[in-house]
Scaffold this motif. Sequence first.
Motif: not given
Length: 348
Positions: A8-9, A31-37, A86-91, A123-126
């Motif tokens: 989905a991402l 999830r980090m792995d999923s976003v990176i790939r 580029v994609l920024f993977l953020c906290t 990519s998170s829930r409240v």
Amino acid sequence: SEADVRDALADLISGLRGKVAVACFASNVARMDSVIRAAESAGRRVCLVGRSMHRMAAAAKSVGLFVGIKEFLTDQQAGAAADNEVLFLCTGSQGEARAALSRIADGTHQHVKLGAGDSCVFSSRVIPGNEIPIRNLQNRLADRGVRLYTERDHPGIHVSGHPCRGELEQMYRWARPQIAVPTHGERRHLLEHAAFARDLQVPQTVAPRNGDMVRLAPGRAEIIDEVPAGRIYVDAGVLTPENGDALRERRHAAFNGVLAVSVVLDGRGKIVSGPLIRALGLPADDDYPMDEVLDDLAGEAEQAFGRLKGDQREIDSEVETALSRAVKKASQRVWGRRPVVETTVLRV
């Protein structure tokens, strides 16, 4: 499953233009792995933003995860790259004030700037309790022209990182523990987890409460004592329990307001001046202004004093108690609450 999230991402990110930021929990390495790939499948390189992201990525690599992915871009490399590369993977997916995404939304991040034409994927829930900071964060990003993507409008870009029963069962089959001590969740979760472990033939289970001291050995695992537990506040340089008297009184005053009552008595126990009442943090309106309210409360206090016997009027504590009770009772009628009432008796 996490594999569905990855697909989905990838579908979502491949259709985006401009710079893309993705916010997720750094502790969820899957999830980090999923976003990176997903980013790499869309032709983007990943730049980690936030100390937690760098720390968890380093830990993952040290144990053999993140295999077959490209090196992460540095801040400088990401700044020099084209926006769509580029994609920024953020906290900061929960609106944490000091996290990377919050600083990006405020425009104070040293390296990452997002604006019109850029996108941010949550990519998170409240988590319950975080609704307001997350909403404020998203509004600040939207003010900058950033397009937002959340699980609500794009189902499938998030799934819980907590294991389900089947995954827990697999973990127990691998570890084959002699003792299970559930420690995360509400009380019903802990008890259910302990029962599940027993169903899987774990010999011993203990479901402790906060503060319970558990002895694992020698002998059977069991709760043997209780120790102080809970939040400790630093208040004016003093360590104080979360539910200590000082903080409890302050919360009560903040919610209910404060009334200060003063009265001056002579040597014969008669009123020389007052009762005088001052209010703090209590409302009034045009139909019943505060001056009239306080005059009425003073009248109630004076009547309460008049009901005291002669010997009672000679004891300050008796006078204070009587006046405070009368004013609190009258306040309940006026405001529907019982404010903090501090009564002072002066004698001349």
